[in-house]
Motif scaffolding. Structure first.
Motif, mmCIF file in Angstrom:
data_model
loop_
_atom_site.group_PDB
_atom_site.id
_atom_site.type_symbol
_atom_site.label_atom_id
_atom_site.label_comp_id
_atom_site.label_asym_id
_atom_site.label_seq_id
_atom_site.Cartn_x
_atom_site.Cartn_y
_atom_site.Cartn_z
ATOM 1 N N MET A 1 -43.935 -25.203 71.635
ATOM 2 C CA MET A 1 -42.927 -24.180 71.960
ATOM 3 C C MET A 1 -42.508 -24.208 73.420
ATOM 4 O O MET A 1 -41.953 -23.238 73.924
ATOM 5 C CB MET A 1 -43.460 -22.795 71.575
ATOM 6 N N GLY A 2 -42.782 -25.312 74.099
ATOM 7 C CA GLY A 2 -42.293 -25.446 75.474
ATOM 8 C C GLY A 2 -43.381 -25.353 76.527
ATOM 9 O O GLY A 2 -44.514 -24.939 76.251
ATOM 10 N N LEU A 3 -42.989 -25.732 77.758
ATOM 11 C CA LEU A 3 -43.936 -25.764 78.875
ATOM 12 C C LEU A 3 -44.496 -24.372 79.193
ATOM 13 O O LEU A 3 -45.691 -24.219 79.459
ATOM 14 C CB LEU A 3 -43.234 -26.358 80.108
ATOM 15 N N GLY A 4 -43.618 -23.368 79.160
ATOM 16 C CA GLY A 4 -44.072 -22.003 79.443
ATOM 17 C C GLY A 4 -45.142 -21.575 78.452
ATOM 18 O O GLY A 4 -46.177 -20.998 78.827
ATOM 19 N N HIS A 5 -44.928 -21.883 77.202
ATOM 20 C CA HIS A 5 -45.885 -21.546 76.152
ATOM 21 C C HIS A 5 -47.202 -22.312 76.349
ATOM 22 O O HIS A 5 -48.292 -21.758 76.164
ATOM 23 C CB HIS A 5 -45.273 -21.859 74.780
ATOM 24 N N ALA A 6 -47.097 -23.578 76.778
ATOM 25 C CA ALA A 6 -48.306 -24.383 77.030
ATOM 26 C C ALA A 6 -49.143 -23.731 78.131
ATOM 27 O O ALA A 6 -50.367 -23.611 78.011
ATOM 28 C CB ALA A 6 -47.921 -25.805 77.420
ATOM 29 N N VAL A 7 -48.480 -23.294 79.204
ATOM 30 C CA VAL A 7 -49.216 -22.669 80.314
ATOM 31 C C VAL A 7 -49.842 -21.357 79.835
ATOM 32 O O VAL A 7 -51.009 -21.061 80.139
ATOM 33 C CB VAL A 7 -48.287 -22.446 81.533
ATOM 34 N N LEU A 8 -49.111 -20.601 79.037
ATOM 35 C CA LEU A 8 -49.635 -19.327 78.516
ATOM 36 C C LEU A 8 -50.869 -19.558 77.635
ATOM 37 O O LEU A 8 -51.796 -18.735 77.624
ATOM 38 C CB LEU A 8 -48.524 -18.612 77.723
ATOM 39 N N THR A 9 -50.904 -20.684 76.937
ATOM 40 C CA THR A 9 -52.047 -21.026 76.086
ATOM 41 C C THR A 9 -53.347 -21.108 76.904
ATOM 42 O O THR A 9 -54.432 -20.902 76.382
ATOM 43 C CB THR A 9 -51.780 -22.393 75.388
#
Ligand code: G1P
Length: 288
Positions: free
Chosen positions: A107-115
């Motif tokens: 779901m995108g880079l932002g979502h990866a960081v939130l993970t």
């Protein structure tokens, strides 16, 4: 406050390098004899960051294995008296603590960081993107942690790019507060060259306060339908504050085929054991 943790998003499918990335994660493709991800982890370690949170996905197990122990291989090298290689292999598995979290959908880079939120906790942290190798006298991420230590504000690394290239990057604009430092007031993801607010591009190095997680929670899908880190950074700039630092160093876009070729040649020319012959080979290829 000292930065102890780094997030490395490594969940992408690497479609730009198909078919090589069909069965091998793109992060494991080597530049000379080291997988690209190892250069990124070494950049962290050289900056004193040893806790690495790898945002991984299905089929990426070889990255974890690379940083784990290889007891059989070590035993073999020891029995053959190949102690130089043994040292290299042992160092890879002991240089950092790798913590893996899984991004269950792309779901995108932002979502990866939130993970990575639970693994990072409530402290400032670094983010490094694996497609960007930066060769610098002081590791790029160390340059940013130094700015963070001085100002206590989130900071991203930027470089000036030609106007026709702005649509490949997150672009910042703002007021220059010193030679290399910009107080960011605007950040946009991959703008059109004609409407871009500046030519300051972010090639994937960030030091962020944990406030970014609250903002990412609220960030709706943006460009390409993905949750963009850039959109949350724009909110951070408008609230808590965001700096951009014109880092010193040469950046290679190893996510691009020609960028990869350039990095391979450049790193070969830097290696004392390879440089003389590499120089001859490159000259010969250019002559033919
Ligand atoms: C990502 C980011 C972008 C950044 C770039 C650096 O884009 O979204 O802001 O400038 O990495 O490489 P991607 O290249 O993953 O599309």
């Amino acid at each position: 406050m000292q930065i102890r943790k780094a997030v490395i998003p490594a969940a992408g499918l690497g479609t730009r390098f198909l078919p090589a990335t069909k069965a091998i994660p793109k992060e494991m493709i080597p530049i000379i004899d080291k997988p690209m991800i190892q250069y990124i982890v070494e950049e962290c370690v050289d900056a004193g960051i040893r806790d690495i949170i790898l945002v991984s996905a299905e089929g990426k197990e070889s990255i974890e294995n690379h940083f784990g122990r290889s007891a059989g291989l070590e035993e073999f090298l020891r029995s053959k008296g190949k102690f130089d290689l043994l040292k290299i292999v042992e160092r890879v598995s002991s240089m950092a603590n790798i913590i893996t979290v899984h991004q269950k959908s792309p779901m995108g880079l932002g979502h990866a960081v939130l993970t990575a939120r639970a693994a990072v906790g409530n402290e400032p942290f670094a983010v490094l993107l694996g497609d960007d190798l930066i060769d610098a006298p002081v590791p790029c991420i160390r340059q940013l942690t130094q700015v963070f230590e001085r100002h206590g504000t989130s900071v991203i690394g930027v470089m000036e790019v030609p106007r026709e290239d702005v649509s490949k990057y997150g672009i910042v604009s703002g007021k220059k507060i010193s030679d290399r430092l910009i107080n960011v007031d605007l950040m946009v993801e991959k703008p059109d060259p004609a409407s871009s607010p500046s030519r300051y591009a972010c090639p994937g190095r960030y030091v962020l306060t944990p406030k970014i997680f609250d903002l990412l929670e609220k960030t709706k899908p943006g460009k390409s339908g993905e949750i963009q880190l850039t959109d949350a950074l724009a909110l951070l700039a408008a609230g808590e504050g965001l700096l951009a630092y014109l880092f010193e160093g040469t950046r290679y876009d190893t996510g691009d085929k020609l960028g990869y070729l350039e990095a391979t040649a450049a790193f070969a020319l830097k290696r004392p054991d390879l440089a003389p012959e590499a120089r001859r080979i490159l000259a010969r290829l250019l002559e033919s």
